[in-house]
Design a protein around this motif. Structure first.
Motif, PDB file in Angstrom:
ATOM      1  N   ILE A  51      -8.662  64.407  91.690  1.00 59.73           N
ATOM      2  CA  ILE A  51      -8.019  63.276  92.365  1.00 59.73           C
ATOM      3  C   ILE A  51      -8.865  62.021  92.181  1.00 59.73           C
ATOM      4  CG2 ILE A  51      -9.027  63.812  94.655  1.00 59.73           C
ATOM      5  CD1 ILE A  51      -6.259  62.857  95.803  1.00 59.73           C
ATOM      6  N   GLU A  52      -8.146  60.936  91.986  1.00 58.08           N
ATOM      7  CA  GLU A  52      -8.820  59.662  91.783  1.00 58.08           C
ATOM      8  C   GLU A  52      -8.099  58.615  92.628  1.00 58.08           C
ATOM      9  OE1 GLU A  52      -9.078  58.775  87.632  1.00 58.08           O
ATOM     10  OE2 GLU A  52     -10.269  56.975  87.972  1.00 58.08           O
ATOM     11  N   VAL A  53      -8.779  58.138  93.656  1.00 57.48           N
ATOM     12  CA  VAL A  53      -8.189  57.132  94.535  1.00 57.48           C
ATOM     13  C   VAL A  53      -8.748  55.780  94.114  1.00 57.48           C
ATOM     14  CG1 VAL A  53      -8.077  56.319  96.930  1.00 57.48           C
ATOM     15  CG2 VAL A  53      -7.869  58.756  96.424  1.00 57.48           C
ATOM     16  N   LYS A  54      -7.839  54.833  93.859  1.00 58.75           N
ATOM     17  CA  LYS A  54      -8.290  53.528  93.363  1.00 58.75           C
ATOM     18  C   LYS A  54      -7.837  52.419  94.292  1.00 58.75           C
ATOM     19  CE  LYS A  54      -7.975  54.589  88.431  1.00 58.75           C
ATOM     20  NZ  LYS A  54      -7.251  54.228  87.224  1.00 58.75           N
ATOM     21  N   LYS A  55      -8.808  51.732  94.873  1.00 56.27           N
ATOM     22  CA  LYS A  55      -8.558  50.542  95.702  1.00 56.27           C
ATOM     23  C   LYS A  55      -7.415  50.723  96.703  1.00 56.27           C
ATOM     24  CE  LYS A  55     -10.367  47.063  92.489  1.00 56.27           C
ATOM     25  NZ  LYS A  55     -11.721  47.380  92.728  1.00 56.27           N
ATOM     26  N   LEU A  56      -7.473  51.817  97.437  1.00 53.86           N
ATOM     27  CA  LEU A  56      -6.428  52.122  98.420  1.00 53.86           C
ATOM     28  C   LEU A  56      -6.495  51.164  99.615  1.00 53.86           C
ATOM     29  CD1 LEU A  56      -4.250  54.167  99.500  1.00 53.86           C
ATOM     30  CD2 LEU A  56      -6.153  55.383 100.574  1.00 53.86           C
ATOM     31  N   VAL A  57      -5.349  50.559  99.934  1.00 47.32           N
ATOM     32  CA  VAL A  57      -5.253  49.687 101.115  1.00 47.32           C
ATOM     33  C   VAL A  57      -4.112  50.209 101.994  1.00 47.32           C
ATOM     34  CG1 VAL A  57      -4.797  47.342 101.951  1.00 47.32           C
ATOM     35  CG2 VAL A  57      -6.087  47.668  99.830  1.00 47.32           C
ATOM     36  N   THR A  58      -4.431  50.584 103.230  1.00 45.09           N
ATOM     37  CA  THR A  58      -3.399  51.060 104.160  1.00 45.09           C
ATOM     38  C   THR A  58      -3.412  50.174 105.401  1.00 45.09           C
ATOM     39  OG1 THR A  58      -3.725  53.304 103.358  1.00 45.09           O
ATOM     40  CG2 THR A  58      -2.531  53.076 105.425  1.00 45.09           C
ATOM     41  N   GLN A  59      -2.232  49.688 105.761  1.00 46.38           N
ATOM     42  CA  GLN A  59      -2.149  48.732 106.877  1.00 46.38           C
ATOM     43  C   GLN A  59      -1.192  49.204 107.958  1.00 46.38           C
ATOM     44  OE1 GLN A  59      -0.895  45.326 104.534  1.00 46.38           O
ATOM     45  NE2 GLN A  59      -2.994  44.528 104.530  1.00 46.38           N
ATOM     46  N   PHE A  60      -1.433  48.704 109.161  1.00 44.20           N
ATOM     47  CA  PHE A  60      -0.534  48.965 110.287  1.00 44.20           C
ATOM     48  C   PHE A  60      -0.097  47.646 110.893  1.00 44.20           C
ATOM     49  CE2 PHE A  60      -3.090  52.865 110.179  1.00 44.20           C
ATOM     50  CZ  PHE A  60      -2.069  53.800 110.127  1.00 44.20           C
ATOM     51  N   LEU A  61       1.095  47.689 111.469  1.00 48.59           N
ATOM     52  CA  LEU A  61       1.581  46.514 112.166  1.00 48.59           C
ATOM     53  C   LEU A  61       1.113  46.628 113.617  1.00 48.59           C
ATOM     54  CD1 LEU A  61       3.288  44.120 111.355  1.00 48.59           C
ATOM     55  CD2 LEU A  61       5.288  45.336 112.215  1.00 48.59           C
ATOM     56  N   GLY A  62       0.207  45.744 114.012  1.00 50.29           N
ATOM     57  CA  GLY A  62      -0.310  45.789 115.380  1.00 50.29           C
ATOM     58  C   GLY A  62       0.351  44.733 116.245  1.00 50.29           C
ATOM     59  N   LYS A  63      -0.091  44.661 117.505  1.00 47.91           N
ATOM     60  CA  LYS A  63       0.478  43.683 118.440  1.00 47.91           C
ATOM     61  C   LYS A  63       0.223  42.262 117.951  1.00 47.91           C
ATOM     62  CE  LYS A  63      -0.590  46.242 122.334  1.00 47.91           C
ATOM     63  NZ  LYS A  63      -1.940  46.292 122.763  1.00 47.91           N
ATOM     64  N   ASN A  64      -0.988  42.077 117.352  1.00 49.41           N
ATOM     65  CA  ASN A  64      -1.347  40.728 116.915  1.00 49.41           C
ATOM     66  C   ASN A  64      -1.258  40.564 115.405  1.00 49.41           C
ATOM     67  OD1 ASN A  64      -2.099  40.308 119.645  1.00 49.41           O
ATOM     68  ND2 ASN A  64      -4.047  41.318 119.207  1.00 49.41           N
ATOM     69  N   GLY A  65      -0.308  41.244 114.796  1.00 53.51           N
ATOM     70  CA  GLY A  65      -0.148  41.110 113.341  1.00 53.51           C
ATOM     71  C   GLY A  65      -0.620  42.345 112.598  1.00 53.51           C
ATOM     72  N   THR A  66      -0.750  42.202 111.295  1.00 54.21           N
ATOM     73  CA  THR A  66      -1.100  43.343 110.447  1.00 54.21           C
ATOM     74  C   THR A  66      -2.604  43.619 110.499  1.00 54.21           C
ATOM     75  OG1 THR A  66       0.663  42.668 108.990  1.00 54.21           O
ATOM     76  CG2 THR A  66      -0.919  44.207 108.077  1.00 54.21           C
ATOM     77  N   VAL A  67      -2.967  44.890 110.644  1.00 54.94           N
ATOM     78  CA  VAL A  67      -4.381  45.252 110.555  1.00 54.94           C
ATOM     79  C   VAL A  67      -4.583  46.199 109.362  1.00 54.94           C
ATOM     80  CG1 VAL A  67      -4.973  44.965 112.994  1.00 54.94           C
ATOM     81  CG2 VAL A  67      -4.127  47.169 112.201  1.00 54.94           C
ATOM     82  N   THR A  68      -5.743  46.085 108.738  1.00 53.60           N
ATOM     83  CA  THR A  68      -6.032  46.887 107.554  1.00 53.60           C
ATOM     84  C   THR A  68      -6.988  48.011 107.945  1.00 53.60           C
ATOM     85  OG1 THR A  68      -5.716  44.921 106.220  1.00 53.60           O
ATOM     86  CG2 THR A  68      -6.865  46.747 105.170  1.00 53.60           C
ATOM     87  N   ALA A  69      -6.480  49.241 107.989  1.00 51.98           N
ATOM     88  CA  ALA A  69      -7.297  50.373 108.438  1.00 51.98           C
ATOM     89  C   ALA A  69      -8.123  50.952 107.288  1.00 51.98           C
ATOM     90  CB  ALA A  69      -6.407  51.453 109.040  1.00 51.98           C
ATOM     91  N   VAL A  70      -7.551  50.911 106.072  1.00 53.90           N
ATOM     92  CA  VAL A  70      -8.301  51.325 104.886  1.00 53.90           C
ATOM     93  C   VAL A  70      -8.243  50.145 103.928  1.00 53.90           C
ATOM     94  CG1 VAL A  70      -8.399  52.935 102.952  1.00 53.90           C
ATOM     95  CG2 VAL A  70      -7.780  53.768 105.213  1.00 53.90           C
ATOM     96  N   ASP A  71      -9.409  49.673 103.515  1.00 53.14           N
ATOM     97  CA  ASP A  71      -9.477  48.356 102.891  1.00 53.14           C
ATOM     98  C   ASP A  71     -10.086  48.412 101.473  1.00 53.14           C
ATOM     99  OD1 ASP A  71      -9.413  45.683 102.525  1.00 53.14           O
ATOM    100  OD2 ASP A  71     -10.837  45.160 104.114  1.00 53.14           O
ATOM    101  N   GLY A  72      -9.301  48.958 100.555  1.00 57.81           N
ATOM    102  CA  GLY A  72      -9.740  48.933  99.148  1.00 57.81           C
ATOM    103  C   GLY A  72     -10.713  50.036  98.775  1.00 57.81           C
ATOM    104  N   VAL A  73     -10.499  51.224  99.343  1.00 61.92           N
ATOM    105  CA  VAL A  73     -11.427  52.338  99.106  1.00 61.92           C
ATOM    106  C   VAL A  73     -11.126  53.041  97.782  1.00 61.92           C
ATOM    107  CG1 VAL A  73     -11.892  54.684  99.944  1.00 61.92           C
ATOM    108  CG2 VAL A  73     -12.022  52.744 101.518  1.00 61.92           C
TER     109      VAL A  73
END
Ligand SMILES: Nc1ncnc2c1ncn2[C@@H]1O[C@H](COP(=O)(O)OP(=O)(O)OP(=O)(O)O)[C@@H](O)[C@H]1O
Ligand SMILES: [Mg+2]
Length: 327
Positions: free
Chosen positions: A6-28
């Protein structure tokens, strides 16, 4: 060099929070070779579970998404698969041991039926043989009176027992990659040792790959080949277990290593002696994410985030190690 499973490249995972989008995984980015174990470590909330849920496309669609990046598994990009295609991969090619033991089990099906179904799906055994094998697997993960337990439903078992059933289930699939999210945190020390031994067998005898998420640097030292240290959704340091334990570079890694549990302490305690806590995703500092807690932080660290720099065979995201001339 071993081939990458497995090869994970620059993974970005975001959630929609109360105050806008938050980035929980940021380019891993990371890779796991065949027969190798990658240990992912870091404090609570740094994005370890979200990384593993992203691989299996289990991020709740209503609130979250993989915003960018690639997850190449046997050369196929998992982020591009349909729900039907990814379901084929889950449990067949990638087995997951969840942090929350209720997530991985069907609440309305007996333990025996679930285990036997998994076994028949991955072998030529008939129902009776599968049931016997299920009993054997429960005994293997240290469950007393396995024959009786097979007839029970998940809610009738304690959390620690459910965790072990889930481990038995994962071990019964013929997957190539095992994602284990804090597989032994809820278990007592003897059972923990048994489970780690089973996982080692998978790796050594069957050449399986493991992504092991844990708070426990002691477990990583024993189990993993490589380490990725995560903080606030980013990798701060990556390298082989040998290199990182011998010469940790990032001040955060040094802090984690000082917090290895000792024999005279309860292993379920989350031991971190780094002052302060992980900042909230919506209130991340501007520069290095760790600067608010780093005793070595200087003005530059507070202003600009460093890249990952190669130092020998390790990679580290810290200004201390930036090559000369990099601003
Ligand atoms: N479904 C969700 N909706 C919104 N935010 C989420 C969701 N799941 C996780 N997060 C946020 O993403 C961040 C990373 O969470 P994650 O569960 O990956 O942490 P972790 O490293 O696994 O921590 P722990 O060691 O406690 O398991 C946290 O700030 C968390 O609040
Ligand atoms: Mg988690």
């Amino acid at each position: 060099m071993s081939e990458n499973l497995i090869e994970v490249k620059k993974l970005v995972t975001q959630f929609l929070g109360k105050n806008g989008t938050v980035t929980a995984v940021d380019g891993v980015s990371f890779t796991i070779g065949k027969g190798k174990t990658l240990g992912i470590v870091g404090e609570s909330g740094c994005g370890k579970s979200v990384t593993s849920m992203s691989i299996l496309k289990l991020i709740p669609k209503q609130t979250g998404k993989i915003a960018s990046g690639e997850i190449l598994f046997k050369g196929k990009d998992l982020t591009k698969l349909s729900e039907k295609e990814i379901r084929q991969i889950r449990g067949n090619e990638i087995a997951m041991i969840f942090q929350d033991s209720m997530t991985g089990l069907n609440p309305v099906m007996t333990i025996g039926k679930q285990l036997a179904e998994t076994i028949t799906a991955h072998s030529k055994m008939d129902k009776k043989q599968a049931w016997e094998r299920a009993e054997e697997m429960l005994a293997k993960v240290g469950i007393p009176s396995p024959a009786q337990r097979l007839k029970e439903f998940p809610h009738q078992l304690s959390g620690g027992m459910r965790q072990r059933v889930m481990i038995a289930m994962a071990l019964s699939c013929d997957a190539d990659l095992f994602i284990a999210d804090e597989p032994t945190t809820a278990l007592d020390v003897t059972i923990q040792a048994q489970i780690l031994e089973l996982m080692k067998e998978l790796k050594e005898k069957e050449n399986k790959s493991i992504m092991l998420i844990t708070h426990d640097m002691g477990v990583v030292a024993e189990m993993a080949d490589d380490i990725m240290v995560m903080y606030a959704g980013k990798e701060l340091e990556c390298g082989s277990v040998e290199d990182i334990f011998k010469h940790p570079l990032h001040p955060y890694t040094c802090g984690l290593l000082k917090s290895i549990p000792r024999l005279d302490q309860d292993s379920s305690e989350r031991l971190f002696n780094i002052p302060g806590s992980v900042p909230d995703l919506s209130e991340m500092p501007k520069g290095c994410k760790f600067c608010t807690r780093c005793s070595e932080a200087c003005q530059k660290c507070r202003e600009k985030e460093p890249d990952l720099y190669q130092v020998g065979k390790q990679k580290v995201r810290c200004w201390k190690y930036a090559p000369e001339g990099v601003e």
